[in-house]
Design an enzyme around this catalytic site. Sequence first.
Site, short mmCIF file in Angstrom:
data_model
loop_
_atom_site.label_atom_id
_atom_site.label_comp_id
_atom_site.label_asym_id
_atom_site.label_seq_id
_atom_site.Cartn_x
_atom_site.Cartn_y
_atom_site.Cartn_z
N HIS A 221 0.84 -1.21 0.00
CA HIS A 221 0.00 0.00 0.00
C HIS A 221 0.87 1.26 0.00
O HIS A 221 0.71 2.15 -0.84
CB HIS A 221 -0.91 -0.02 1.23
CG HIS A 221 -1.84 1.13 1.33
ND1 HIS A 221 -3.18 1.04 0.98
CD2 HIS A 221 -1.67 2.41 1.75
CE1 HIS A 221 -3.76 2.21 1.17
NE2 HIS A 221 -2.87 3.06 1.64
N GLU A 222 1.82 1.32 0.93
CA GLU A 222 2.68 2.50 1.03
C GLU A 222 3.68 2.58 -0.11
O GLU A 222 4.00 3.66 -0.60
CB GLU A 222 3.41 2.52 2.38
CG GLU A 222 2.48 2.68 3.58
CD GLU A 222 1.64 3.94 3.50
OE1 GLU A 222 2.12 4.97 2.98
OE2 GLU A 222 0.48 3.89 3.96
N HIS B 60 1.96 4.21 -3.03
CA HIS B 60 1.92 5.66 -2.85
C HIS B 60 3.24 6.30 -3.29
O HIS B 60 3.25 7.25 -4.07
CB HIS B 60 1.68 6.02 -1.38
CG HIS B 60 0.28 5.86 -0.90
ND1 HIS B 60 -0.81 6.29 -1.63
CD2 HIS B 60 -0.22 5.35 0.26
CE1 HIS B 60 -1.92 6.03 -0.94
NE2 HIS B 60 -1.58 5.46 0.21
#
Length: 204
Positions: A27-28, A31
């Site tokens: 997820h990170e 980003h």
Amino acid sequence: MGNLFSAQGLAEFLLSIPAILWAITFHEFCHGYVAKLLGDKTAEEEGRLSLNPFAHFDLLGAACLLFFHFGWARPVPIDVRYFKKPKRDFTLVALAGPFGNIITAFVCIHFARLFPALFTSYGAIGFLRAMIYTNIGLAAFNLIPIPPLDGSRILFLFLPPRLSYLWYRLEQYGIFIVLLLLATNILPVIMNPIFTLLFRLVFI
């Protein structure tokens, strides 16, 4: 998750750990990777453009994901000054995290459909379920439009300048808003329809 003190509950607990580490890490990473593509190398320069779970790990967020099926990681740093179109690019970066989790769940489901013989044991089935539910759960939670969740940053794109500033200022109180919604049992009411929609999408 079953009773933690039963054999089944303990097995589910242990199988959830690698699924959670992957979900928050990817997820990170997504980003940071999309931010880099759009001109912001801050995450890379600070060592956060990584698939090492410890680069993104937040103990409280991981514990919430494990026990309550929602949670978070340590956010990657983003500097909107590097973006050519700050509002648009900030929104694309926000979408990247949940999208990465949705893609993970989709790949897991279709990999199992292609190679069903690999998922006949209790452990393999349990790990597959953990990967699917954890990633969809993390995506659904982050799409709730409450600062500082990703959903609020998507909503940010459509707000006029004055409301954008007020919405941004609200971010410092976001965790308290989330905890209040959890304590009053409103959070599942908001999150469950998003989870159901994503669940149906990845099973297409």
